[in-house]
Design a protein around this motif. Structure first.
Motif, short mmCIF file in Angstrom:
data_model
loop_
_atom_site.label_atom_id
_atom_site.label_comp_id
_atom_site.label_asym_id
_atom_site.label_seq_id
_atom_site.Cartn_x
_atom_site.Cartn_y
_atom_site.Cartn_z
N ASN A 68 13.93 43.40 64.05
CA ASN A 68 14.88 43.28 65.18
C ASN A 68 14.25 43.37 66.38
O ASN A 68 14.80 43.80 67.29
CB ASN A 68 16.19 44.15 65.05
N GLY A 69 12.91 43.06 66.43
CA GLY A 69 12.34 42.91 67.64
C GLY A 69 12.04 41.38 68.26
O GLY A 69 12.66 40.50 67.52
N ARG A 70 11.49 41.22 69.27
CA ARG A 70 11.32 40.05 69.65
C ARG A 70 9.68 39.95 70.04
O ARG A 70 9.06 40.72 70.30
CB ARG A 70 12.10 39.89 71.06
N VAL A 71 9.20 38.58 69.99
CA VAL A 71 7.83 38.36 70.53
C VAL A 71 7.84 37.11 71.57
O VAL A 71 8.68 36.47 71.44
CB VAL A 71 7.07 37.78 69.18
N PHE A 72 6.95 37.47 72.52
CA PHE A 72 6.76 36.39 73.54
C PHE A 72 5.46 36.14 73.74
O PHE A 72 4.49 36.71 73.74
CB PHE A 72 7.13 37.11 74.89
N ILE A 73 5.05 34.75 73.52
CA ILE A 73 3.85 34.45 73.60
C ILE A 73 3.67 33.30 74.75
O ILE A 73 4.25 32.08 74.99
CB ILE A 73 3.44 33.27 72.40
N ASN A 74 2.67 33.70 75.62
CA ASN A 74 2.30 32.77 76.65
C ASN A 74 0.78 32.45 76.64
O ASN A 74 0.03 33.25 76.36
CB ASN A 74 2.49 33.48 77.88
N SER A 75 0.20 31.26 76.79
CA SER A 75 -1.11 30.85 76.75
C SER A 75 -1.07 29.74 77.78
O SER A 75 -0.38 28.77 77.82
CB SER A 75 -1.38 30.29 75.05
N ILE A 76 -2.19 29.62 78.48
CA ILE A 76 -2.90 28.74 79.20
C ILE A 76 -4.28 28.44 79.06
O ILE A 76 -5.23 28.91 78.56
CB ILE A 76 -2.79 29.32 80.66
N LEU A 77 -4.28 26.95 78.77
CA LEU A 77 -5.70 26.63 78.06
C LEU A 77 -6.55 26.84 79.13
O LEU A 77 -6.51 26.67 80.07
CB LEU A 77 -5.38 24.81 77.89
N ASN A 78 -7.96 27.29 78.44
CA ASN A 78 -9.07 27.68 79.13
C ASN A 78 -8.74 28.89 80.14
O ASN A 78 -9.72 29.07 80.81
CB ASN A 78 -9.61 26.43 80.07
N GLU A 79 -7.79 29.64 79.84
CA GLU A 79 -7.39 30.86 80.82
C GLU A 79 -7.20 31.98 79.71
O GLU A 79 -7.49 33.15 79.95
CB GLU A 79 -6.55 30.73 81.64
N GLY A 80 -6.61 31.89 78.59
CA GLY A 80 -6.21 32.92 77.70
C GLY A 80 -4.73 33.02 77.19
O GLY A 80 -3.98 32.12 77.39
N THR A 81 -4.65 34.27 76.23
CA THR A 81 -3.38 34.07 76.02
C THR A 81 -2.73 35.84 75.87
O THR A 81 -3.31 36.63 76.05
CB THR A 81 -3.28 33.71 74.39
N ARG A 82 -1.27 35.59 76.17
CA ARG A 82 -0.65 36.97 76.32
C ARG A 82 0.47 36.79 75.09
O ARG A 82 1.23 36.34 75.29
CB ARG A 82 -0.11 37.30 77.59
N ILE A 83 0.35 38.07 74.05
CA ILE A 83 1.43 38.07 73.24
C ILE A 83 2.05 39.46 73.37
O ILE A 83 1.28 40.33 73.52
CB ILE A 83 0.90 38.00 71.78
N THR A 84 3.35 39.62 73.63
CA THR A 84 4.05 40.67 73.85
C THR A 84 4.96 40.99 72.62
O THR A 84 5.79 39.87 72.32
CB THR A 84 4.90 40.76 75.19
N PHE A 85 5.10 42.22 71.89
CA PHE A 85 6.12 42.35 71.32
C PHE A 85 7.03 43.45 71.73
O PHE A 85 6.38 44.61 72.23
CB PHE A 85 5.39 42.92 70.03
N ASN A 86 8.26 43.24 71.46
CA ASN A 86 9.27 44.41 71.88
C ASN A 86 9.73 44.86 70.68
O ASN A 86 10.48 44.07 69.89
CB ASN A 86 10.09 43.78 72.99
N ILE A 87 9.69 46.09 70.43
CA ILE A 87 10.33 46.54 69.20
C ILE A 87 11.32 47.80 69.36
O ILE A 87 10.93 48.56 70.18
CB ILE A 87 9.08 47.23 68.21
N PRO A 88 12.61 47.55 68.77
CA PRO A 88 13.53 48.92 69.19
C PRO A 88 13.07 49.90 68.51
O PRO A 88 12.73 49.77 67.23
CB PRO A 88 14.91 48.10 68.87
N ILE A 89 13.13 51.13 69.17
CA ILE A 89 12.90 52.28 68.37
C ILE A 89 14.15 53.17 68.41
O ILE A 89 15.01 52.96 69.11
CB ILE A 89 11.75 53.17 69.11
#
Length: 89
Positions: A68-89
């Motif tokens: 029941n979590g969410r993932v956010f993926i942001n990536s920019i060519l030649n700059e990098g990637t950020r992946i965020t996982f939000n997990i309910p606890i």
């Protein structure tokens, strides 16, 4: 999921720096993986269900939905990637 994101940054993105951050509130755990790799087109990767890279993203999304979590993926060519996982606890 975090291990998959780190492995992808090493294997596919040629990253030289990877930062993993953990934060939480009373009801949410957030894991963010940043890399300085070559980035990728997230829309194109979503369509590659039959390739190894497309399957990795799909598996991460399936795993996060299972808890029941969410993932956010942001990536920019030649700059990098950020992946965020939000997990309910």
């Amino acid at each position: 999921m975090t291990q998959e994101a780190i492995n992808n940054a090493i294997k596919y993105a040629d990253s030289t720096h990877i930062i993993v951050q953990l934060s939480h509130s009373s009801d949410l755990l957030s894991i963010t993986i940043d890399d300085n790799g070559k980035g990728f087109d997230t829309v194109a990767a979503e369509k590659k269900r039959n390739s190894e890279s497309g399957m990795g993203l799909l598996f991460m999304k399936e795993r996060i939905q299972y808890i029941n979590g969410r993932v956010f993926i942001n990536s920019i060519l030649n700059e990098g990637t950020r992946i965020t996982f939000n997990i309910p606890i």
